[in-house]
Design an enzyme around this catalytic site. Sequence first.
Site, PDB file in Angstrom:
ATOM      1  CE1 TYR A   1      -2.727   5.530  -0.758  1.00  0.00           C
ATOM      2  CE2 TYR A   1      -4.257   4.972  -2.522  1.00  0.00           C
ATOM      3  CZ  TYR A   1      -3.260   4.603  -1.633  1.00  0.00           C
ATOM      4  OH  TYR A   1      -2.793   3.312  -1.624  1.00  0.00           O
TER       5      TYR A   1
ATOM      6  CG  HIS B   1       2.564  10.808  -0.890  1.00  0.00           C
ATOM      7  ND1 HIS B   1       3.737  11.542  -0.890  1.00  0.00           N
ATOM      8  CD2 HIS B   1       2.895   9.598  -1.408  1.00  0.00           C
ATOM      9  CE1 HIS B   1       4.719  10.801  -1.386  1.00  0.00           C
ATOM     10  NE2 HIS B   1       4.238   9.628  -1.709  1.00  0.00           N
TER      11      HIS B   1
ATOM     12  CG  ASN C   1       6.209   5.347  -5.398  1.00  0.00           C
ATOM     13  OD1 ASN C   1       6.141   6.480  -4.934  1.00  0.00           O
ATOM     14  ND2 ASN C   1       6.355   4.287  -4.638  1.00  0.00           N
TER      15      ASN C   1
ATOM     16  CG  ASP D   1       4.582  14.711  -0.644  1.00  0.00           C
ATOM     17  OD1 ASP D   1       4.500  14.506  -1.877  1.00  0.00           O
ATOM     18  OD2 ASP D   1       4.978  13.846   0.153  1.00  0.00           O
TER      19      ASP D   1
ATOM     20  CG  ASN E   1      10.274   6.444  -4.413  1.00  0.00           C
ATOM     21  OD1 ASN E   1      11.487   6.529  -4.584  1.00  0.00           O
ATOM     22  ND2 ASN E   1       9.742   5.727  -3.446  1.00  0.00           N
TER      23      ASN E   1
END
Length: 196
Positions: A20, A25, A73, A98, A119
């Site tokens: 990631y 994100h 989340n 973001d 979230n």
Amino acid sequence: MIVAPGPALVVGLGNPGPDYAETRHNVGFAVVEMLAARAGGGRFSKHKSNADVLEGRLAGRRVVFAKPRTYMNVSGGPVAGLVKYFSIPPADLIVVHDELDLDFGVIRLKLGGGEGGHNGLRSISSSVGTRDYLRVRFGIGRPPGRQDPADFVLKRFSGAERKELDFAVDLAADAAESLLDVGLEAAQNKFHALSG
């Protein structure tokens, strides 16, 4: 007797792990890493709240920089743990995240309000028990065509965006530093005019 303000907590949102690392994100992580470097650098270390943490001084204040080690989340647990451990009032919590509803590279500052379907923010608001914390919103734009926003945020920035990314991260870091230095209204007046 003048009492110095307690520490501020600046949290960057993202997902852990190399898969990631450079996705849209995770731009919150990039901004917090830049702020930590400005505050003297050093290595983030694992905190019992399940976040990577680095303490430093920025804008004349003691600041705790944090990157939750959980998925986006469920960021709220680590953030609530840090708020409790460092006795951070909501007014001294800054979350960098973001934002789909802003064009790429546009930076906006706000206090409280809704989570806009984010979230990570929803998890933090629920866990700390209030929406009244500061946000640095980093625009990543809307997905093209019919692409699912959930897929879009996990993709890497486009080539054109990457050329501008360092500048945008730098601007977001400036905005967060300004929040620490002069407060929300003055920082908004400066940075909302600067970025779109």
